[in-house]
Write a protein that holds these residues in place. Structure first.
Motif, PDB file in Angstrom:
ATOM      1  N   SER A 183       0.938  -1.078  -0.173  1.00 30.78           N
ATOM      2  CA  SER A 183      -0.142  -0.022   0.036  1.00 30.78           C
ATOM      3  C   SER A 183       0.861   1.253  -0.056  1.00 30.78           C
ATOM      4  O   SER A 183       0.316   2.645   0.055  1.00 30.78           O
ATOM      5  N   GLY A 184       2.223   1.174   0.075  1.00 26.59           N
ATOM      6  CA  GLY A 184       2.994   2.399  -0.334  1.00 26.59           C
ATOM      7  C   GLY A 184       3.436   2.746   1.348  1.00 26.59           C
ATOM      8  O   GLY A 184       3.913   3.891   1.268  1.00 26.59           O
ATOM      9  N   GLY A 185       3.148   2.207   2.331  1.00 27.29           N
ATOM     10  CA  GLY A 185       3.102   2.825   3.602  1.00 27.29           C
ATOM     11  C   GLY A 185       4.651   2.437   4.122  1.00 27.29           C
ATOM     12  O   GLY A 185       5.086   3.165   5.195  1.00 27.29           O
ATOM     13  N   GLY A 186       5.405   1.451   3.439  1.00 22.99           N
ATOM     14  CA  GLY A 186       6.719   1.281   4.213  1.00 22.99           C
ATOM     15  C   GLY A 186       7.358   0.039   3.403  1.00 22.99           C
ATOM     16  O   GLY A 186       6.711  -0.723   2.792  1.00 22.99           O
ATOM     17  N   LEU A 187       8.601   0.147   3.433  1.00 23.77           N
ATOM     18  CA  LEU A 187       9.422  -0.930   2.734  1.00 23.77           C
ATOM     19  C   LEU A 187       9.926  -1.758   3.861  1.00 23.77           C
ATOM     20  O   LEU A 187      10.701  -1.083   5.078  1.00 23.77           O
ATOM     21  N   HIS A 188       9.729  -2.982   3.796  1.00 22.09           N
ATOM     22  CA  HIS A 188      10.354  -4.014   4.745  1.00 22.09           C
ATOM     23  C   HIS A 188      11.370  -4.938   4.031  1.00 22.09           C
ATOM     24  O   HIS A 188      11.117  -5.770   3.591  1.00 22.09           O
ATOM     25  N   LEU A 189      12.620  -4.467   4.146  1.00 20.90           N
ATOM     26  CA  LEU A 189      13.713  -5.219   3.275  1.00 20.90           C
ATOM     27  C   LEU A 189      13.911  -6.493   3.958  1.00 20.90           C
ATOM     28  O   LEU A 189      14.413  -7.511   3.400  1.00 20.90           O
ATOM     29  N   ASN A 190      13.712  -6.645   5.336  1.00 19.57           N
ATOM     30  CA  ASN A 190      14.283  -7.846   6.225  1.00 19.57           C
ATOM     31  C   ASN A 190      13.120  -8.240   6.950  1.00 19.57           C
ATOM     32  O   ASN A 190      13.359  -8.165   8.330  1.00 19.57           O
ATOM     33  N   PRO A 191      11.904  -8.506   6.565  1.00 15.92           N
ATOM     34  CA  PRO A 191      10.692  -8.968   7.750  1.00 15.92           C
ATOM     35  C   PRO A 191      11.298  -9.976   8.677  1.00 15.92           C
ATOM     36  O   PRO A 191      10.884  -9.858   9.661  1.00 15.92           O
ATOM     37  N   ARG A 192      11.775 -10.883   8.283  1.00 11.07           N
ATOM     38  CA  ARG A 192      12.303 -11.864   9.133  1.00 11.07           C
ATOM     39  C   ARG A 192      13.254 -11.419  10.206  1.00 11.07           C
ATOM     40  O   ARG A 192      13.038 -11.695  11.530  1.00 11.07           O
TER      41      ARG A 192
END
Length: 142
Positions: free
Chosen positions: A45-54
């Motif tokens: 949704s363009g709210g944020g970038l999570h490059l490493n969710p784990r």
């Protein structure tokens, strides 16, 4: 956090009851999955970038564990209180709960009845749980 919630949380935290580890592990998995889904939605949704969710979830593991223990224990404590106190619920209380739910949901009483049934019996547990929290709050200083 309102005062009732604070009293309830404190009561659950200090209540002596066995908390099964397997239930805590399942709850931890549920919470981690929920966080992962929120991250995916956030990214889509363009709210944020999570490059490493784990990695992000791993950093939250202690908080996730505490939340899981509380959720499982809270449910066990509630079940024990409901079993021991055997609160009753009147038709008037069910009607009041349905009316309040309709108000909160910006819905109609008719829609609430369609969802929960004409007798509103599915709301009975909610009313009993509220009575249990009220009972805990009333006996907190005792």
């Amino acid at each position: 956090m309102d005062s009732k919630e604070k009293v309830w949380r404190d009561f659950v935290e200090h209540y002596e009851i066995e908390v099964p580890q397997d239930a805590v592990e399942r709850e931890e998995q549920f919470i981690a999955t929920d966080i992962r889904h929120r991250m995916q939605y956030d990214a889509m949704s363009g709210g944020g970038l999570h490059l490493n969710p784990r990695g992000e979830i791993a950093q939250q593991q202690e908080e996730i564990h505490k939340a899981a223990v509380f959720e499982v224990k809270s449910d066990l404590v509630m079940k024990e209180i409901l079993r021991n106190q055997q609160f009753t619920v009147t038709r008037e209380e069910l009607e009041a709960e349905a009316a309040e739910l309709a108000r909160r949901q910006n819905s109609s009483l008719e829609m609430i009845r369609n969802f929960f049934g004409e007798d509103l019996a599915l709301l009975e547990r909610d009313v009993k749980e509220r009575k249990a929290v009220d009972w805990v709050c009333a006996h907190a200083d005792s």
